[in-house]
Write a protein that holds these residues in place. Structure first.
Motif, short mmCIF file in Angstrom:
data_model
loop_
_atom_site.label_atom_id
_atom_site.label_comp_id
_atom_site.label_asym_id
_atom_site.label_seq_id
_atom_site.Cartn_x
_atom_site.Cartn_y
_atom_site.Cartn_z
N VAL A 3 0.87 -1.17 0.00
CA VAL A 3 0.00 0.00 0.00
C VAL A 3 0.91 1.22 0.00
CG1 VAL A 3 -1.76 1.29 1.25
CG2 VAL A 3 -1.86 -1.20 1.20
N GLN A 4 0.75 2.07 -1.00
CA GLN A 4 1.57 3.27 -1.11
C GLN A 4 0.72 4.49 -0.82
OE1 GLN A 4 2.84 2.73 -5.13
NE2 GLN A 4 4.71 1.69 -4.51
N VAL A 5 1.27 5.40 0.00
CA VAL A 5 0.55 6.62 0.36
C VAL A 5 1.46 7.80 0.08
CG1 VAL A 5 -0.58 7.90 2.20
CG2 VAL A 5 -0.74 5.40 2.16
N GLU A 6 0.95 8.74 -0.69
CA GLU A 6 1.67 9.98 -0.97
C GLU A 6 0.86 11.12 -0.36
OE1 GLU A 6 2.98 12.77 -4.76
OE2 GLU A 6 1.80 10.96 -5.11
N MET A 19 -6.18 18.62 12.02
CA MET A 19 -5.21 18.48 10.93
C MET A 19 -5.93 17.82 9.77
SD MET A 19 -1.94 18.69 9.96
CE MET A 19 -0.87 18.53 11.37
N GLU A 20 -5.93 18.51 8.62
CA GLU A 20 -6.53 17.95 7.40
C GLU A 20 -5.41 17.44 6.52
OE1 GLU A 20 -9.00 20.86 5.51
OE2 GLU A 20 -10.25 21.11 7.28
N LEU A 21 -5.52 16.19 6.14
CA LEU A 21 -4.51 15.55 5.30
C LEU A 21 -5.15 15.11 3.99
CD1 LEU A 21 -3.15 13.20 8.09
CD2 LEU A 21 -2.11 15.34 7.35
N GLU A 22 -4.56 15.53 2.89
CA GLU A 22 -5.03 15.07 1.59
C GLU A 22 -3.93 14.18 1.02
OE1 GLU A 22 -5.98 16.94 -2.73
OE2 GLU A 22 -6.77 18.02 -0.98
N MET A 23 -4.29 12.98 0.62
CA MET A 23 -3.30 12.01 0.18
C MET A 23 -3.79 11.19 -0.99
SD MET A 23 -3.70 9.56 3.49
CE MET A 23 -3.95 10.91 4.61
N ARG A 24 -2.84 10.59 -1.67
CA ARG A 24 -3.14 9.65 -2.75
C ARG A 24 -2.74 8.26 -2.24
NH1 ARG A 24 -0.40 11.88 -6.70
NH2 ARG A 24 -2.18 13.07 -7.39
N GLU A 80 -6.76 -0.12 -6.98
CA GLU A 80 -7.30 1.24 -7.11
C GLU A 80 -6.33 2.27 -6.53
OE1 GLU A 80 -11.19 3.87 -5.69
OE2 GLU A 80 -10.99 1.80 -4.99
N THR A 81 -6.26 3.43 -7.17
CA THR A 81 -5.55 4.58 -6.65
C THR A 81 -6.59 5.68 -6.47
OG1 THR A 81 -3.52 3.99 -7.80
CG2 THR A 81 -3.73 6.27 -7.09
N ARG A 82 -6.62 6.26 -5.26
CA ARG A 82 -7.66 7.25 -4.96
C ARG A 82 -7.10 8.38 -4.10
NH1 ARG A 82 -12.40 5.32 -1.26
NH2 ARG A 82 -12.62 3.76 -2.89
N LYS A 83 -7.60 9.59 -4.36
CA LYS A 83 -7.32 10.71 -3.47
C LYS A 83 -8.26 10.59 -2.27
CE LYS A 83 -5.50 14.51 -6.16
NZ LYS A 83 -5.76 15.87 -6.64
#
Length: 136
Positions: A3-6, A19-24, A80-83
């Protein structure tokens, strides 16, 4: 990793103590996964909607048992890759005196994101980025 998280963006909202985190998130495992926990500094924020057992009340460090909200409720499917947007909100940011770290324009934050499959398997991703403070 499986599982990859950017981490794309981090924003600390001072009035809301969140704290708001936006990630892919890219799920390369063979099962659907959900975000279950975010740990940073000595704080743990738990997503109560994962259906996982409650954290051990004797665990070390402060725990926001319902402090993690994942905006997209659907599990991330295999391949799947999702924001995804996640909000870690609790007064612990202030009571543990961590909100002062985010008042500087060049602050950085890091932590561990725990994701869980339907079988209970845990996937861990390390994330970090600059944090933008918001005072509105």
């Amino acid at each position: 990793g499986t599982v990859q998280v950017e981490l794309l963006r981090s924003q600390y909202r001072v009035p809301e103590r969140s704290m708001e985190l936006e990630m892919r998130v890219r799920n390369r495992s063979g099962e659907a996964i959900r975000i279950g926990e975010y740990a940073t500094a000595n704080l743990r924020f738990v997503n109560p909607e994962t259906g996982l057992p409650a954290p051990d009340p004797n665990a070390e460090g402060p725990i926001a048992r319902e402090g993690l909200r994942v905006v997209s409720k659907d599990p991330i499917q295999p391949g799947e890759t999702r924001k995804v947007r996640v909000v870690a909100a609790d007064a612990l940011w202030e009571t543990e005196k961590l909100e002062g770290l985010f008042r500087d324009a060049d602050s950085r934050s890091g932590g561990l994101l725990f994701l869980y499959g339907a079988t209970g398997k845990r996937y861990i991703a390390s994330i970090s980025s600059a944090v933008i403070p918001r005072f509105d």
